[in-house]
Every structure is written in structure tokens, then in C-alpha cells.
Design an enzyme around this catalytic site. Structure first.
Site, PDB file in Angstrom:
ATOM      1  N   GLN A  74       0.779  -1.245   0.000  1.00 57.65           N
ATOM      2  CA  GLN A  74       0.000   0.000   0.000  1.00 57.65           C
ATOM      3  C   GLN A  74       0.808   1.293   0.000  1.00 57.65           C
ATOM      4  OE1 GLN A  74      -3.323   2.379   2.663  1.00 57.65           O
ATOM      5  NE2 GLN A  74      -3.012   0.251   3.145  1.00 57.65           N
ATOM      6  N   SER A  75       1.830   1.375   0.841  1.00 56.19           N
ATOM      7  CA  SER A  75       2.455   2.691   1.051  1.00 56.19           C
ATOM      8  C   SER A  75       3.096   3.227  -0.234  1.00 56.19           C
ATOM      9  CB  SER A  75       3.506   2.618   2.159  1.00 56.19           C
ATOM     10  OG  SER A  75       4.565   1.758   1.760  1.00 56.19           O
TER      11      SER A  75
ATOM     12  N   ARG B 246       7.014  -9.025 -10.339  1.00 58.21           N
ATOM     13  CA  ARG B 246       7.605 -10.332 -10.596  1.00 58.21           C
ATOM     14  C   ARG B 246       6.704 -11.129 -11.530  1.00 58.21           C
ATOM     15  NH1 ARG B 246      10.189 -13.133  -5.594  1.00 58.21           N
ATOM     16  NH2 ARG B 246       8.842 -11.597  -4.630  1.00 58.21           N
TER      17      ARG B 246
ATOM     18  N   ASP C  89      11.936 -10.467 -13.821  1.00 63.67           N
ATOM     19  CA  ASP C  89      12.546 -11.179 -12.698  1.00 63.67           C
ATOM     20  C   ASP C  89      13.889 -10.520 -12.454  1.00 63.67           C
ATOM     21  OD1 ASP C  89      13.838 -12.734 -10.897  1.00 63.67           O
ATOM     22  OD2 ASP C  89      13.429 -14.659 -11.881  1.00 63.67           O
TER      23      ASP C  89
ATOM     24  N   ASN D 120       9.489   0.266  -1.927  1.00 65.94           N
ATOM     25  CA  ASN D 120       9.203   0.079  -0.492  1.00 65.94           C
ATOM     26  C   ASN D 120       9.398  -1.381  -0.107  1.00 65.94           C
ATOM     27  OD1 ASN D 120       6.686  -0.532  -1.905  1.00 65.94           O
ATOM     28  ND2 ASN D 120       5.724  -0.651   0.102  1.00 65.94           N
TER      29      ASN D 120
ATOM     30  N   LYS E 135      10.897  -5.177   9.175  1.00 67.18           N
ATOM     31  CA  LYS E 135       9.778  -5.067   8.231  1.00 67.18           C
ATOM     32  C   LYS E 135       8.621  -4.404   8.976  1.00 67.18           C
ATOM     33  CE  LYS E 135      10.498  -9.102   5.301  1.00 67.18           C
ATOM     34  NZ  LYS E 135       9.948 -10.386   4.861  1.00 67.18           N
ATOM     35  N   VAL E 136       7.872  -3.616   8.290  1.00 67.67           N
ATOM     36  CA  VAL E 136       6.801  -2.881   8.974  1.00 67.67           C
ATOM     37  C   VAL E 136       5.541  -2.816   8.128  1.00 67.67           C
ATOM     38  CG1 VAL E 136       6.135  -0.550   9.743  1.00 67.67           C
ATOM     39  CG2 VAL E 136       8.341  -1.486  10.413  1.00 67.67           C
TER      40      VAL E 136
ATOM     41  N   GLU F 294       1.307  -1.227   8.285  1.00 70.21           N
ATOM     42  CA  GLU F 294       0.501  -0.102   8.772  1.00 70.21           C
ATOM     43  C   GLU F 294       0.419   0.032  10.300  1.00 70.21           C
ATOM     44  OE1 GLU F 294      -1.539   2.355   7.158  1.00 70.21           O
ATOM     45  OE2 GLU F 294      -1.871   2.984   9.218  1.00 70.21           O
TER      46      GLU F 294
ATOM     47  N   ASP G 202       0.534   3.783   6.063  1.00 74.84           N
ATOM     48  CA  ASP G 202       0.801   3.435   4.665  1.00 74.84           C
ATOM     49  C   ASP G 202       0.495   4.596   3.722  1.00 74.84           C
ATOM     50  OD1 ASP G 202       1.735   0.895   5.047  1.00 74.84           O
ATOM     51  OD2 ASP G 202      -0.202  -0.069   4.807  1.00 74.84           O
TER      52      ASP G 202
ATOM     53  N   GLY H  71      -7.779  20.336  19.213  1.00 74.91           N
ATOM     54  CA  GLY H  71      -7.390  21.741  19.200  1.00 74.91           C
ATOM     55  C   GLY H  71      -7.944  22.494  20.396  1.00 74.91           C
ATOM     56  N   GLY H  72      -8.016  23.807  20.257  1.00 72.74           N
ATOM     57  CA  GLY H  72      -8.440  24.644  21.366  1.00 72.74           C
ATOM     58  C   GLY H  72      -9.949  24.828  21.473  1.00 72.74           C
ATOM     59  N   GLN H  73     -10.705  24.236  20.561  1.00 75.58           N
ATOM     60  CA  GLN H  73     -12.164  24.366  20.601  1.00 75.58           C
ATOM     61  C   GLN H  73     -12.743  23.008  20.988  1.00 75.58           C
ATOM     62  OE1 GLN H  73     -13.446  27.278  20.200  1.00 75.58           O
ATOM     63  NE2 GLN H  73     -11.941  28.412  18.990  1.00 75.58           N
TER      64      GLN H  73
HETATM   65  N1  COA Z   1      11.879 -10.067  -9.252  1.00 72.09           N
HETATM   66  C1  COA Z   1      12.564 -10.837  -8.379  1.00 72.09           C
HETATM   67  N2  COA Z   1      12.515 -10.641  -7.050  1.00 72.09           N
HETATM   68  C2  COA Z   1      11.745  -9.638  -6.592  1.00 72.09           C
HETATM   69  C3  COA Z   1      11.014  -8.815  -7.453  1.00 72.09           C
HETATM   70  C4  COA Z   1      11.108  -9.050  -8.841  1.00 72.09           C
HETATM   71  N3  COA Z   1      10.439  -8.315  -9.732  1.00 72.09           N
HETATM   72  N4  COA Z   1      10.342  -7.903  -6.705  1.00 72.09           N
HETATM   73  C5  COA Z   1      10.643  -8.169  -5.418  1.00 72.09           C
HETATM   74  N5  COA Z   1      11.490  -9.220  -5.339  1.00 72.09           N
HETATM   75  C6  COA Z   1      12.070  -9.808  -4.147  1.00 72.09           C
HETATM   76  C7  COA Z   1      12.906  -8.852  -3.337  1.00 72.09           C
HETATM   77  O1  COA Z   1      14.165  -8.700  -3.932  1.00 72.09           O
HETATM   78  C8  COA Z   1      12.948  -9.557  -1.985  1.00 72.09           C
HETATM   79  O2  COA Z   1      13.931 -10.570  -2.044  1.00 72.09           O
HETATM   80  P1  COA Z   1      15.013 -10.840  -0.866  1.00 72.09           P
HETATM   81  O3  COA Z   1      14.261 -10.901   0.404  1.00 72.09           O
HETATM   82  O4  COA Z   1      15.601 -12.147  -1.289  1.00 72.09           O
HETATM   83  O5  COA Z   1      15.978  -9.732  -0.890  1.00 72.09           O
HETATM   84  C9  COA Z   1      11.599 -10.266  -1.941  1.00 72.09           C
HETATM   85  O6  COA Z   1      11.037 -10.144  -3.246  1.00 72.09           O
HETATM   86  C10 COA Z   1      10.586  -9.786  -0.959  1.00 72.09           C
HETATM   87  O7  COA Z   1      10.606  -8.419  -0.736  1.00 72.09           O
HETATM   88  P2  COA Z   1      10.116  -7.846   0.676  1.00 72.09           P
HETATM   89  O8  COA Z   1      10.045  -6.387   0.591  1.00 72.09           O
HETATM   90  O9  COA Z   1      10.985  -8.405   1.765  1.00 72.09           O
HETATM   91  O10 COA Z   1       8.647  -8.456   0.795  1.00 72.09           O
HETATM   92  P3  COA Z   1       7.868  -9.082   2.039  1.00 72.09           P
HETATM   93  O11 COA Z   1       6.560  -9.501   1.505  1.00 72.09           O
HETATM   94  O12 COA Z   1       8.636 -10.114   2.761  1.00 72.09           O
HETATM   95  O13 COA Z   1       7.677  -7.840   3.069  1.00 72.09           O
HETATM   96  C11 COA Z   1       6.924  -5.647   3.713  1.00 72.09           C
HETATM   97  C12 COA Z   1       6.678  -6.898   2.849  1.00 72.09           C
HETATM   98  C13 COA Z   1       5.870  -4.626   3.358  1.00 72.09           C
HETATM   99  C14 COA Z   1       6.808  -6.007   5.206  1.00 72.09           C
HETATM  100  C15 COA Z   1       8.345  -5.099   3.417  1.00 72.09           C
HETATM  101  O14 COA Z   1       8.474  -4.914   2.032  1.00 72.09           O
HETATM  102  C16 COA Z   1       8.652  -3.786   4.120  1.00 72.09           C
HETATM  103  O15 COA Z   1       8.917  -3.742   5.321  1.00 72.09           O
HETATM  104  N6  COA Z   1       8.651  -2.686   3.369  1.00 72.09           N
HETATM  105  C17 COA Z   1       9.027  -1.380   3.853  1.00 72.09           C
HETATM  106  C18 COA Z   1       7.938  -0.767   4.685  1.00 72.09           C
HETATM  107  C19 COA Z   1       6.619  -0.702   3.974  1.00 72.09           C
HETATM  108  O16 COA Z   1       6.488  -0.135   2.913  1.00 72.09           O
HETATM  109  N7  COA Z   1       5.597  -1.241   4.659  1.00 72.09           N
HETATM  110  C20 COA Z   1       4.233  -1.052   4.283  1.00 72.09           C
HETATM  111  C21 COA Z   1       3.786  -1.832   3.161  1.00 72.09           C
HETATM  112  S1  COA Z   1       2.149  -1.303   2.816  1.00 72.09           S
END
Ligand code: COA
Length: 415
Positions: free
Chosen positions: A17-18, A38, A73, A96, A136-137, A139, A168, A247-249
Site C-alpha cells: 500500500q504505502s 515479478r 525477474d 518500499n 519489516k513494517v 501499517e 501506509d 485543538g483549542g475548541q
Molecule cells: N523479481 C525478483 N525478485 C523480486 C522482485 C522481482 N520483480 N520484486 C521483489 N522481489 C524480491 C525482493 O528482492 C525480496 O527478495 P530478498 O528478500 O531475497 O531480498 C523479496 O522479493 C521480498 O521483498 P520484501 O520487501 O521483503 O517483501 P515481504 O513480503 O517479505 O515484506 C513488507 C513486505 C511490506 C513487510 C516489506 O516490504 C517492508 O517492510 N517494506 C518497507 C515498509 C513498507 O512499505 N511497509 C508497508 C507496506 S504497505
């Protein structure tokens, strides 16, 4: 008509989302947003919370309008080369991923700079540099770590997260501003730069008034507009303020006619100081206008609960819309508690393009929130989200790949 960001090319490496909220806004302002996904899978939200089998979810479609989708990929050596040519051709890379993912892919800041020194690299991360930078984070983690949850809810209940996606979508908005600002600076310097919006920081920015209150509390030991005053107790940290106005109201949510069966038959009522006399007249308490306990805002503070209870006796005799109508005639600030159903059906929001009906080739018609920021010289036309890889061939051709090369890369699983 031209668009504000015509000519700006965004390599959209965002998901969930973010990041997508940010790049959707840029697309609405006219940027060419190329979403890299991907092959075979795509943004995980395409299949999350699905309401129609095999159709891209509303979660995905509502965050990815006006974009093009290309599958690459990026861990495949040939795929990496395609991404490199995109880096050379674009103005901004937005991502992100979890911390370190882009580096692990081989696209460090230094490498991107080598490929394109004008490139702006914009990232959402959960936390800025510090003890949690590698986490990792999602919302609600950001809402909790940014001060929103500890200050939301009622004093006698647990912390509460908001339905508004301030972690997000809020951070996506912050990032979009950072990107446009960096593009503006690039006009003068000719250089790209890194833009970081951490979700904790974004939430805290939106909770600014609570850090204000923390300092007021530490200095004075009390905050008279909070429901804890005068009969409750204050601790060391800003407490949850229920529905008190920030706020103040002073304000509060009051029952309206039908509250027994309709969970949204309520109105937000603000006892704004300049219209105190009008409020007293409307609710039939004219004797309060000059009463020493109610005459001034300061005098009223210890009596707010009783004041709102009395006003509620009046609001309960009216529907929220009747109350709105009457109160607005007297310039008394108030707001109906609108359900999502009421918002979805609101004709004025449709008229302004804030709620838009979009047609999608697989899922059919659905509603979305349009661009909340209206530019008079750069109107937004909401275009449905792309199918996975819908624009791969088109973008590859723009990058200079021939159909034969595209076919080969496809057979290698690179795109
Ligand atoms: N081709 C090949 N690999 C790809 C790819 C593509 N087109 N797009 C993504 N990937 C891979 C990444 O390289 C990563 O690989 P690695 O872990 O081996 O380095 C993998 O996909 C997963 O990416 P990741 O961001 O770790 O996804 P996740 O699903 O495990 O985590 C979040 C999701 C949101 C928790 C994490 O991305 C995050 O903390 N983001 C930052 C904060 C954020 O935006 N949070 C809010 C999201 S709404």
C-alpha cells in the site's frame, strides 16, 4: 490538456500500500509510472482479500490506477539488464521493499548513480536509521510506533489503531512530496538524490499535536480540554482523549435520533467559542449565555461533560442530517458521522471525482477514491489498474528491444 508531471518517468518498484499510493498520485499528476512486478506473481495484493475469484483484488486495483505494468525477474541476470535499461531511462525509482532488498538485488545507490546520476531514489521504510531500521513494517506497526495508538481510544481501554491508513497511505503522501521536491531541486543541480520517508516519522508528523500535549502535560501536570480533567488523573504520558477535539475548541461525538439501532447516528459537535451564544439558543439554554460557569471558554472547561450531555439531549431529537442543517445555519461547526455506505452513495463526492466508478475488464465496475488533490490546470482522469504484465511488450519496445529479443527473454524467464 497537459498534466503537471508530463514527461516524468517513474520506475515503480513498489508493492502493497504505502509505495503504490505514492506512485498512483504521481501518475494522477501525469507521470508515466511503470510498475515492475515479478513475472507470474506480481504485487502480492493482486490476490489478497479477493472478492471475485481470479480478478485482481480491490486492494490492488484501488492503489494502482493510471500505471503501466511490466514483469521482470530482477534476480535473473538477463532480467537485471532490463531493469538497468529502465533505470537509465527513468527519472525516479520508487521502492518500499524490506530494508536491504534493493541492495541484495544489486541495485545499490552507488550502482544506480553509475547508471543514471540524475536518478532520484525514493524509499518508504518502516523506521529511519536506528535500532529498528532493519525491521519489516506494516501499517499498524507504524501507527503504534509513531504515537497514534497510544493516544487513540478511551482512557479506560487499550490503545486503538485508526481506520485511516496513516502509516501506509500517509507515508505515501509524504514520499510523493519528497519526490516532487527532489525533482524541483534537480532542475537546479542536475543531480539525483535519495528520498526517505519512514513510516514511524510520517505517523509522528501526523501526531504532532500529541507531542505538543506531552510537553504541555510535563510543564503543567494537566490539560483542561482532555476528558481526564477535572475528575480523572493524568499520568506521565499523553493519555487517550476519547473523542475530545485535538485543538483549542472543545468537541465531542454526540448521539442523534436513531442511535439505538444505527451505529453511525452520531454527530461531531464543536463548542466553538465565537458561537457559544448561538449554541445556547439552539439547544434552549439561553440562561447559559451569561452564566458565570459557562460564559467564557475557561469557565466552561471544568463543565464540558455536563455541557455535552445537555447538547446531546437536543441532538437526540434530530437526525444527524437535520442537526447539521440547523447548526450550520448558526455557523456552529459540526460533522455527521458518515458510514462508508453513505460516502459511497454521496452524489457530491461523485461529482467532484473524489469517488469514481471505474470499469475493469475482469472485475467489471467498482468504486474507488479518486485524486483528493485537485489541480485546476492538471485534471485527473482515473484509468483502471493494469493487468499483470499488460505493458511488458510496449515498454520493452520503448527500451529498444526487438520482438525477437522480447521472446527470448520471456523464454529465459527474465520477463
Ligand atoms: N523479481 C525478483 N525478485 C523480486 C522482485 C522481482 N520483480 N520484486 C521483489 N522481489 C524480491 C525482493 O528482492 C525480496 O527478495 P530478498 O528478500 O531475497 O531480498 C523479496 O522479493 C521480498 O521483498 P520484501 O520487501 O521483503 O517483501 P515481504 O513480503 O517479505 O515484506 C513488507 C513486505 C511490506 C513487510 C516489506 O516490504 C517492508 O517492510 N517494506 C518497507 C515498509 C513498507 O512499505 N511497509 C508497508 C507496506 S504497505
Amino acid at each position: 490538456m497537459s498534466k503537471a508531471l508530463d514527461g516524468v518517468r517513474i520506475l515503480d518498484f513498489t508493492h502493497v500500500q504505502s509505495g503504490p499510493t505514492c506512485t498512483q498520485l504521481l501518475a494522477w499528476f501525469g507521470a508515466d509510472v511503470i510498475k515492475v512486478e515479478r513475472a507470474g506473481a506480481g504485487d502480492i495484493t493482486r490476490e489478497q482479500l479477493r472478492d471475485i475469484p481470479d480478478a485482481d483484488s480491490l486492494y490492488f486495483t484501488m492503489l494502482n490506477h493510471n500505471k503501466r505494468s511490466i514483469t521482470i525477474d530482477t534476480k535473473n541476470p538477463e532480467g537485471k539488464k532490463v531493469l538497468e535499461s529502465l533505470v537509465k531511462k527513468c527519472d525516479v525509482l520508487v521502492e518500499n521493499f524490506a530494508p536491504g532488498a534493493l541492495d541484495r538485488m544489486g541495485f545499490t545507490w552507488e550502482r544506480i548513480q553509475e547508471l543514471n546520476p540524475k536518478m532520484i531514489v525514493a524509499s518508504v521504510k518502516g523506521f529511519g536509521p536506528g535500532p529498528y531500521e532493519d525491521c519489516k513494517v506494516y501499517e499498524n506497526v507504524a501507527q503504534c510506533a509513531g504515537g497514534a495508538a497510544s493516544t487513540t481510544g478511551f482512557d479506560d481501554g487499550p490503545p486503538v489503531v485508526s481506520g485511516a491508513q496513516i502509516g501506509d497511505s500517509g507515508t505515501g503522501l509524504h514520499l510523493a512530496l519528497g519526490i516532487v521536491t527532489a525533482l524541483y531541486q534537480r532542475n537546479a543541480t542536475g543531480r539525483g538524490q535519495k528520498v526517505l520517508a519512514a513510516m514511524q516519522d510520517g505517523v509522528l508528523n501526523l501526531c504532532r499535536v500529541k507531542l505538543r500535549d506531552q510537553q504541555r502535560l510535563e510543564r503543567t501536570g494537566t490539560m483542561k480540554e482532555y476528558p481526564q480533567y477535572p475528575n480523572g488523573t493524568f499520568g506521565e504520558a499523553v493519555p487517550r482523549a476519547g473523542n475530545a477535539s485535538g485543538g483549542g475548541q472543545p468537541g465531542w461525538i454526540l448521539k442523534c435520533k436513531g442511535w439505538e439501532t444505527d451505529p453511525n447516528a452520531y454527530i461531531y459537535f464543536i463548542t466553538q467559542a465565537p458561537v457559544w451564544g448561538e449554541i445556547c439558543k439552539v439547544i434552549g439554554k439561553e440562561e447559559w449565555i451569561d452564566h458565570p460557569d459557562f460564559r467564557t471558554p475557561a469557565a466552561r472547561l471544568p463543565h464540558l461533560k455536563g455541557i455535552f450531555a445537555e447538547i446531546e439531549q437536543w441532538t437526540m431529537t434530530k437526525t444527524k442530517f437535520e442537526a447539521m442543517e440547523i447548526l450550520n445555519q448558526h455557523d456552529i461547526p459540526c460533522g455527521p458521522i458518515l458510514s462508508m455506505k453513505e460516502i459511497a452513495e454521496d452524489p457530491s463526492l461523485r461529482k467532484t471525482g473524489t469517488i469514481v466508478e471505474v470499469d475493469h475488464p475482469v472485475r467489471g465496475k467498482y468504486l474507488t477514491v479518486g485524486n483528493p488533490i485537485k489541480l485546476s490546470d492538471s485534471p485527473t482522469d482515473v484509468v483502471r489498474s493494469p493487468l499483470l504484465g499488460e505493458h511488458t511488450d510496449e515498454v520493452m519496445a520503448e527500451l529498444g528491444y526487438s520482438p525477437d529479443q522480447v521472446a527470448t527473454l520471456r523464454s529465459l524467464g527474465a520477463i
